[in-house]
Enzyme design. Structure first.
Site, PDB file in Angstrom:
ATOM      1  CD  GLU A 264      -1.222  -0.133   3.693  1.00  0.00           C
ATOM      2  OE1 GLU A 264      -2.351  -0.595   3.455  1.00  0.00           O
ATOM      3  OE2 GLU A 264      -0.842   0.178   4.832  1.00  0.00           O
ATOM      4  CG  ASN A 299       8.186  -0.325   9.694  1.00  0.00           C
ATOM      5  OD1 ASN A 299       7.902   0.836   9.438  1.00  0.00           O
ATOM      6  ND2 ASN A 299       8.813  -1.111   8.825  1.00  0.00           N
ATOM      7  CD  GLU A 339      -1.464  -0.220  15.245  1.00  0.00           C
ATOM      8  OE1 GLU A 339      -0.755  -0.051  14.231  1.00  0.00           O
ATOM      9  OE2 GLU A 339      -1.073  -0.818  16.257  1.00  0.00           O
ATOM     10  CD  GLU A 352      -1.362  -3.227  11.874  1.00  0.00           C
ATOM     11  OE1 GLU A 352      -1.317  -4.286  11.233  1.00  0.00           O
ATOM     12  OE2 GLU A 352      -0.409  -2.821  12.558  1.00  0.00           O
ATOM     13  CG  ASN A 354      -2.635  -4.507  16.104  1.00  0.00           C
ATOM     14  OD1 ASN A 354      -2.130  -5.320  15.336  1.00  0.00           O
ATOM     15  ND2 ASN A 354      -2.224  -3.263  16.172  1.00  0.00           N
ATOM     16  CG  PHE A 412      17.922   4.390  15.503  1.00  0.00           C
ATOM     17  CD1 PHE A 412      18.355   5.489  16.225  1.00  0.00           C
ATOM     18  CD2 PHE A 412      17.751   4.510  14.142  1.00  0.00           C
ATOM     19  CE1 PHE A 412      18.607   6.700  15.588  1.00  0.00           C
ATOM     20  CE2 PHE A 412      18.009   5.711  13.495  1.00  0.00           C
ATOM     21  CZ  PHE A 412      18.438   6.808  14.216  1.00  0.00           C
TER      22      PHE A 412
END
Length: 731
Positions: A264, A299, A339, A352, A354, A412
């Protein structure tokens, strides 16, 4: 007789209060009473001198409940569920792999059963083994936590057939919303704002590239059945789309047993904001406000807060109503999270749903006073919600930092493994909650998520929650593994975060060259050098006395002043230290600095004051050669303190040559070698992938930094490798 005072509400979590409003206090009963009433909800009010949280729907011990629940999970979420079950008077059954046999959740549960070896497909994803435990333990319900089987429709269906209650949504809802492809179609039907994209399964790499080109880069390639950042890749061109398809497929298969993907449009520079919903089996549904989850790496969320600085009442209502509409459209009947991505103009798009408890659920509990685990269990038992939408408020502010066993200086956070030989949570501080599944002596392994703890702080304002988080991170003692506290602590003081100006690109924008640790100002450098000088003097003073020894002390005269050189980040600072009246006087760069407080070499945490500024530090290493490792302002610094004489000798010592690592490919973290794509004698080009390593269910591609010929391949596919272990060597 009543008098005016502040209103406090009791929480399930000890020693936490939140001031809500002024009310009336009855001295005779010791209770506070408010004119505001909640529909069908019992509220208790207590007077106290600390903040505490509201309990919107306290446990009713006369209400029918389950006798025994199996928790199909591990770690902190299993411990979290056990705590609420204990309060409700429900017995718990834990399951575990062989390496988790001494884990905290196993110790906390009333019963525990081993499923098998450490790999998830042989333990926590092994449905046959779990159903065998269900049969042996005579449980009535299963709580899946998050991850693993929490969104597995087949698991929920099999439980239904056995007459075992699944503490989560019904299998139809899981099927509808757990699949990102189908959920997007249903969201469109429910008139929920959605992101442009391809509403089907992407089957091949070539098809992935074609669809990405049609949608227009950048695109998001992600697992249809996934969550938690697993199986997700952003692609900005054809090559990244090809790599994204490959890695997302592998991660999805490894994490969820389902390798279907969708593509997407990637909404550039958005905020990630989610709405918590709570539904029962009678069509009742409420939304419990929003959580801001924009600070992410790969993510995966790092820091969350509730509420969001960006969301106004109008936007909150619009997002909440769409979230509830979507849940009701599929007959949802549990706690769940919808979300959204929100752009700078406050346009929001469904991302989405959850169909499970979220990792970050504690911050919603903090601002609403609703125990989500308790509500999930009640709803699963068949009880109606006693909470109406008008009952749900926002009380104060809450922030969650995900403390991981990771090295934040490597992209990170690349995973770290090891045993925690020292572990102290900062629970002595007010307004702090730690959701963890480990204890001192626990081992962080390569097989599972590297999370150590969810550190939650809260208060009447966002600034109060941030300041408490800073104090908690400084006082959090974790030794034995690398951890990401330096990054978390630095974010708490960073200007954009403090202002609430964040997005999903936050980390890359604030740290474009990666995280390098706290960058000290000249004043902070002086303070650190002064403190290390005091520690050196304290160590020297102690080492020259033979306390509790049979031989008499040596005759020695300690200097009244110590002229020292402190080396920090390749910079030298001259300090002169003297101790007077139980405090240190330090001269640095012509300034006199007064240092007082607890400079105890054996203390895990030192609370000091330098020029009237408080510092909470941790000294993890000190030796006779003046080598110190000290955590200062969140970052661990290596400091060398030398006397002037020793520094003069140091200057004439030969320097050690730097090792050339351009000809070797080393494991950046512990993990398993999934593939090796070269052999001895192969010519490889700069940037070429030579192997893939998997750790904590994440795939990482290792490439060569220079062109050359492969001299040796020291490992094979399937090998477990340690951090910095050489895998491939070039000539």
């Amino acid at each position: 007789m009543a008098s005016s005072c502040l209103l406090f509400l009791r929480t399930n979590f000890p020693n936490k209060l939140l001031i809500l409003s002024k009310s009336r206090y009855c001295k005779k009963s010791g209770f506070l009473f408010s004119k505001n009433t909640l529909s069908g909800v019992q509220i208790r009010y207590f007077s106290d001198d600390k903040y505490k949280l509201p309990v919107l729907d306290p446990i009713d011990h006369h209400e029918e409940k389950f006798d025994k629940i199996l928790i199909a999970n591990r770690g902190e979420i299993a411990c979290r569920i056990i705590k609420t079950c204990r309060k409700m008077g429900i017995k718990t059954v834990a399951i575990h792999s062989d390496v988790d046999s001494t884990a905290l959740h196993v110790k906390m549960a009333d019963e525990a059963y081993c499923l098998g070896p450490a790999p998830t497909n042989k333990s926590y994803l092994n449905m046959d083994a779990i159903f065998k435990v269900i049969e042996e333990s005579s449980i009535q319900a299963v709580h899946p936590g998050y991850g693993f089987l929490s969104e597995n429709m087949d698991f929920a269906k099999k439980l239904e057939k056995l007459g075992i209650v699944f503490i989560g949504p019904n299998s139809k809802s899981i099927s509808a919303m757990g699949d990102k492809i189908e959920s997007k179609k249903l969201a469109n039907k429910a008139r929920v704002n959605t992101i442009p994209g391809f509403d089907g399964v992407v089957k091949t790499p070539e098809e992935c590239i074609k669809i990405s080109q049609e949608i227009g880069y950048p695109v998001m390639i992600k697992a249809s059945a996934g969550g938690g950042g697993k199986g997700m890749r952003i692609a900005w061109n054809d090559k990244e789309a090809l790599d994204g398809f490959r890695f997302s497929t592998e991660e999805a298969k490894s994490s969820f047993g389902d390798d279907r993907l969708l593509v997407e449009k990637f909404v550039d520079n958005p905020r990630h904001i989610e709405i918590q919903v709570l539904c029962d089996k009678y069509g009742n549904a409420v939304y419990l406000n929003e959580r801001e989850c924009s600070i992410q790496r790969r993510n995966q969320k790092v820091i969350e807060e509730a509420p969001s600085t960006f969301v106004d009442p109008k936007l909150r209502q619009a997002m909440g109503e769409q979230a509830v509409a979507l849940a009701q459209a599929v007959g949802y009947d549990s706690a769940g999270t919808v979300e959204f991505l929100v752009d700078s103009k406050k346009n929001f798009y469904f991302l989405e749903m959850n169909t499970r408890l979220q990792v970050e659920h504690p911050i919603t509990e903090c601002i609403t006073g609703i125990d989500l685990v308790q509500q999930m269990i009640r709803v699963a038992k068949g009880h109606q919600l006693r909470i109406k939408q008008s009952d749900v408020g926002i009380h104060g502010w809450a922030i969650e930092s995900r403390v991981y066993a990771e090295d934040p200086y490597k992209n990170f956070g690349l995973p770290s493994v090891g045993r925690l030989y020292k572990y102290i949570e900062p629970l002595h501080l007010p307004n702090v909650r730690c959701d963890s599944g480990i204890q001192e002596g626990s081992e962080i392994s390569i097989f599972y998520d590297p999370m150590i703890c969810k550190l939650i702080t809260y208060g009447p304002t966002r600034n109060a929650a941030i300041n408490t988080m800073i104090d908690a991170l400084d006082a959090y003692v974790i030794r034995g593994v690398s951890h990401n506290i330096p990054l978390l602590r630095d974010i708490m003081t960073e200007n954009k975060f403090v202002e609430g100006n964040i997005s999903t690109k936050y980390l890359n924008e604030v740290y474009p060259d990666g995280f390098k640790g706290k960058q000290l100002s000249p004043k902070e450098m002086e303070h650190l050098a002064s403190l290390c000088g005091c520690i050196f003097v304290r160590h020297e003073t102690r080492s020259r006395h033979f306390l509790n020894q049979p031989q008499p002390p040596l005759e020695s005269t300690l200097p009244t002043e110590w002229n020292l050189i402190a080396e920090i980040n390749e910079k030298s600072v001259e300090v002169c230290v003297s101790e007077k009246n139980h405090q240190f006087e330090v001269s640095v760069n012509g300034r006199k600095i007064i240092i007082s407080g607890d400079i105890f070499l054996s203390a895990p945490v030192m609370d000091t004051t330098i020029e009237d500024e408080p510092y909470t530090c941790q000294l993890s290493k000190h030796d006779g050669a003046g080598n110190l490792r000290i955590r200062f302002l969140g970052t661990s610094f290596k400091v060398r303190v030398l006397t002037e004489v020793a520094a003069d000798y140091e200057r004439i010592m030969p320097k050690k040559l730097e090792k050339d690592e351009s000809k070797v490919i080393m494991a950046p973290m512990p993990g398993l070698l999934k593939s090796i794509s070269c052999k001895v004698g192969d010519e490889v080009a700069e940037g070429q992938e030579v192997c893939v390593i998997e750790a904590m269910k994440m795939q990482n591609s290792l490439t060569v930094s220079t062109t050359g010929k492969v001299k040796s391949v020291l490992c094979k596919e399937g090998d477990a490798v340690e951090e910095d272990q050489i895998i491939v060597e070039l000539e």
